[in-house]
Design a protein around this motif. Sequence first.
Motif, PDB file in Angstrom:
ATOM      1  N   GLU A  84      27.591  49.733  45.330  1.00  0.00           N
ATOM      2  CA  GLU A  84      28.311  50.326  44.201  1.00  0.00           C
ATOM      3  C   GLU A  84      28.191  49.437  42.965  1.00  0.00           C
ATOM      4  N   GLU A  85      27.893  50.049  41.821  1.00  0.00           N
ATOM      5  CA  GLU A  85      27.730  49.299  40.588  1.00  0.00           C
ATOM      6  C   GLU A  85      29.051  48.715  40.115  1.00  0.00           C
ATOM      7  N   LEU A  86      28.970  47.580  39.436  1.00  0.00           N
ATOM      8  CA  LEU A  86      30.158  46.912  38.938  1.00  0.00           C
ATOM      9  C   LEU A  86      30.941  47.819  37.989  1.00  0.00           C
ATOM     10  N   LYS A  87      30.229  48.555  37.128  1.00  0.00           N
ATOM     11  CA  LYS A  87      30.924  49.400  36.154  1.00  0.00           C
ATOM     12  C   LYS A  87      31.721  50.504  36.846  1.00  0.00           C
ATOM     13  N   VAL A  88      31.261  50.945  38.029  1.00  0.00           N
ATOM     14  CA  VAL A  88      32.009  51.954  38.784  1.00  0.00           C
ATOM     15  C   VAL A  88      33.305  51.348  39.311  1.00  0.00           C
ATOM     16  N   LYS A  89      33.215  50.140  39.880  1.00  0.00           N
ATOM     17  CA  LYS A  89      34.414  49.470  40.393  1.00  0.00           C
ATOM     18  C   LYS A  89      35.408  49.211  39.263  1.00  0.00           C
ATOM     19  N   SER A 157      36.701  41.906  34.739  1.00  0.00           N
ATOM     20  CA  SER A 157      36.141  40.771  35.480  1.00  0.00           C
ATOM     21  C   SER A 157      34.674  40.989  35.820  1.00  0.00           C
ATOM     22  N   VAL A 158      33.877  39.974  35.559  1.00  0.00           N
ATOM     23  CA  VAL A 158      32.504  39.912  36.047  1.00  0.00           C
ATOM     24  C   VAL A 158      32.441  38.722  37.006  1.00  0.00           C
ATOM     25  N   GLU A 159      31.296  38.482  37.599  1.00  0.00           N
ATOM     26  CA  GLU A 159      31.209  37.507  38.681  1.00  0.00           C
ATOM     27  C   GLU A 159      31.775  36.147  38.299  1.00  0.00           C
ATOM     28  N   GLU A 160      31.424  35.653  37.095  1.00  0.00           N
ATOM     29  CA  GLU A 160      31.875  34.314  36.731  1.00  0.00           C
ATOM     30  C   GLU A 160      33.352  34.261  36.356  1.00  0.00           C
ATOM     31  N   LEU A 161      33.979  35.432  36.188  1.00  0.00           N
ATOM     32  CA  LEU A 161      35.395  35.486  35.836  1.00  0.00           C
ATOM     33  C   LEU A 161      36.266  35.896  37.010  1.00  0.00           C
ATOM     34  N   ARG A 162      35.667  36.124  38.171  1.00  0.00           N
ATOM     35  CA  ARG A 162      36.412  36.659  39.295  1.00  0.00           C
ATOM     36  C   ARG A 162      37.000  35.557  40.174  1.00  0.00           C
ATOM     37  N   PHE A 163      38.147  35.870  40.776  1.00  0.00           N
ATOM     38  CA  PHE A 163      38.616  35.108  41.925  1.00  0.00           C
ATOM     39  C   PHE A 163      37.837  35.662  43.114  1.00  0.00           C
ATOM     40  N   SER A 164      37.669  34.891  44.154  1.00  0.00           N
ATOM     41  CA  SER A 164      36.898  35.412  45.280  1.00  0.00           C
ATOM     42  C   SER A 164      37.623  36.575  45.953  1.00  0.00           C
ATOM     43  N   ASP A 165      38.961  36.585  45.899  1.00  0.00           N
ATOM     44  CA  ASP A 165      39.765  37.650  46.488  1.00  0.00           C
ATOM     45  C   ASP A 165      41.214  37.402  46.090  1.00  0.00           C
ATOM     46  N   ASN A 166      42.074  38.366  46.344  1.00  0.00           N
ATOM     47  CA  ASN A 166      43.483  38.209  45.980  1.00  0.00           C
ATOM     48  C   ASN A 166      44.222  37.223  46.882  1.00  0.00           C
ATOM     49  N   ASP A 167      43.670  36.924  48.069  1.00  0.00           N
ATOM     50  CA  ASP A 167      44.258  35.869  48.897  1.00  0.00           C
ATOM     51  C   ASP A 167      44.198  34.538  48.151  1.00  0.00           C
ATOM     52  N   THR A 168      43.043  34.259  47.547  1.00  0.00           N
ATOM     53  CA  THR A 168      42.872  33.043  46.770  1.00  0.00           C
ATOM     54  C   THR A 168      43.747  33.062  45.525  1.00  0.00           C
ATOM     55  N   LEU A 169      43.789  34.196  44.833  1.00  0.00           N
ATOM     56  CA  LEU A 169      44.640  34.322  43.650  1.00  0.00           C
ATOM     57  C   LEU A 169      46.095  34.014  44.003  1.00  0.00           C
ATOM     58  N   GLY A 170      46.569  34.559  45.109  1.00  0.00           N
ATOM     59  CA  GLY A 170      47.945  34.311  45.533  1.00  0.00           C
ATOM     60  C   GLY A 170      48.206  32.846  45.805  1.00  0.00           C
ATOM     61  N   ALA A 171      47.236  32.167  46.438  1.00  0.00           N
ATOM     62  CA  ALA A 171      47.393  30.736  46.717  1.00  0.00           C
ATOM     63  C   ALA A 171      47.437  29.930  45.423  1.00  0.00           C
ATOM     64  N   LEU A 172      46.596  30.286  44.458  1.00  0.00           N
ATOM     65  CA  LEU A 172      46.589  29.589  43.171  1.00  0.00           C
ATOM     66  C   LEU A 172      47.922  29.762  42.450  1.00  0.00           C
ATOM     67  N   ILE A 173      48.464  30.971  42.493  1.00  0.00           N
ATOM     68  CA  ILE A 173      49.755  31.224  41.854  1.00  0.00           C
ATOM     69  C   ILE A 173      50.865  30.454  42.584  1.00  0.00           C
ATOM     70  N   THR A 174      50.794  30.434  43.914  1.00  0.00           N
ATOM     71  CA  THR A 174      51.778  29.692  44.705  1.00  0.00           C
ATOM     72  C   THR A 174      51.845  28.237  44.273  1.00  0.00           C
TER      73      THR A 174
END
Length: 396
Positions: A84-89, A157-174
């Motif tokens: 799936e293309e990034l623009k679709v996501k 978000s594009v690749e260089e601006l992305r977190f790898s997943d929301n699990d990581t985002l949650g840990a960073l916020i924690t």
Amino acid sequence: MTFQVSREEGLYYRQTLFNNARRVILKVGSAVLTDENGLVPEIIGHIARQISFLQSTGREVILVSSGAVAAGRRRLGVIKTPHEELKVKQALAATGQGLLMQAYEQAFADFRQPVAQILLTHADLSHRERYLNVRNTIHALFDFGVVPIINENDTVSVEELRFSDNDTLGALITNMIGADMYIILTDVDCLYTGHPLKDATARPVYTVAAINEEIERMAGHSTSLLGTGGMMAKIQAAKMVAACGGSSFIGPGRHPQILQALFSGELIGTFFLPGNGRVNRRKHWIAYVLKPQGFLVIDDGARRALVDLGRSLLPSGIVEVRGGFAVGAPVHCLDRDGTVVAAGLSNYAAADIEQIKGKKTGEIAGILGCKDSDEVIHRDNLVIMNRKEQPGSILI
């Protein structure tokens, strides 16, 4: 290797940490919130009710929620394809984020609990001033009694601006706000010693004191049906939180009373105890938020100086420079086997380090024409990433 602790010890640790947790981060994945028909209102209602209950006990709660892309996919009738293309996501996220927040707004309204939306990209946290602004906004929302609902801003978000997943985002916020506990709700009951469908001897793991390689291998036995993170991402997120002194939990998100069960001491899911050390917030930002722009391969002597003696990285211990980066850039230090030893901010650009690697500090000025610092990375800007592995105690 791992060793087992008693059931009583595991329950004691759990109950003590849950009782003392005043600031809690709750991450809910797509596999919990959605099904083939899109968002599941009943599940969202359960989450709103339980978070409102925690708020009523004087705790501060942040919800990190996935589900925007899945909600948008259902609304637009877009079938998922392998490539799936990034623009679709991004279009699906733009459509679904409003639906997701509408669902939460309606669910929390039943409990008169105000909520707020925060959408983030990695750039928002990697820029120090913006990072602090996000933290200040969250604290202000706490003052107003509001539950922040955080998601990655998938629309931009594009690749260089992305977190790898929301699990990581949650840990960073924690770690960013110094939360006591990080709760990850998923479609997997807990961590298992083996694949529960293939290994008759597989047993659930209820308590983990330290995450080592054996614990990480167990993550390969537990798979999620949806979402991007998988169990390994959740284990790594728990490891990040433990490094900063917090505890974590991974467990069944569709349990209608999951939070009440946890805070009442029920033995459910997998609980990860805090680490022995505690990384301060600025060093956490360097180690876990910033993405490395280059790598420095160091010799065994430099590795011992960093890990065992707590010293700065000098040019004499560097054997190879990888990548092009400027002064002040985040870099990772690797040993000769390629293992990440440390993360830090470089006092020199890559081209200059290439010239002074393996040299004494007294030779820097003669080689470069000037000397800005004796250290390539000062210990105040350096964080050890992989210390000697500790045994992980488990309760099965």
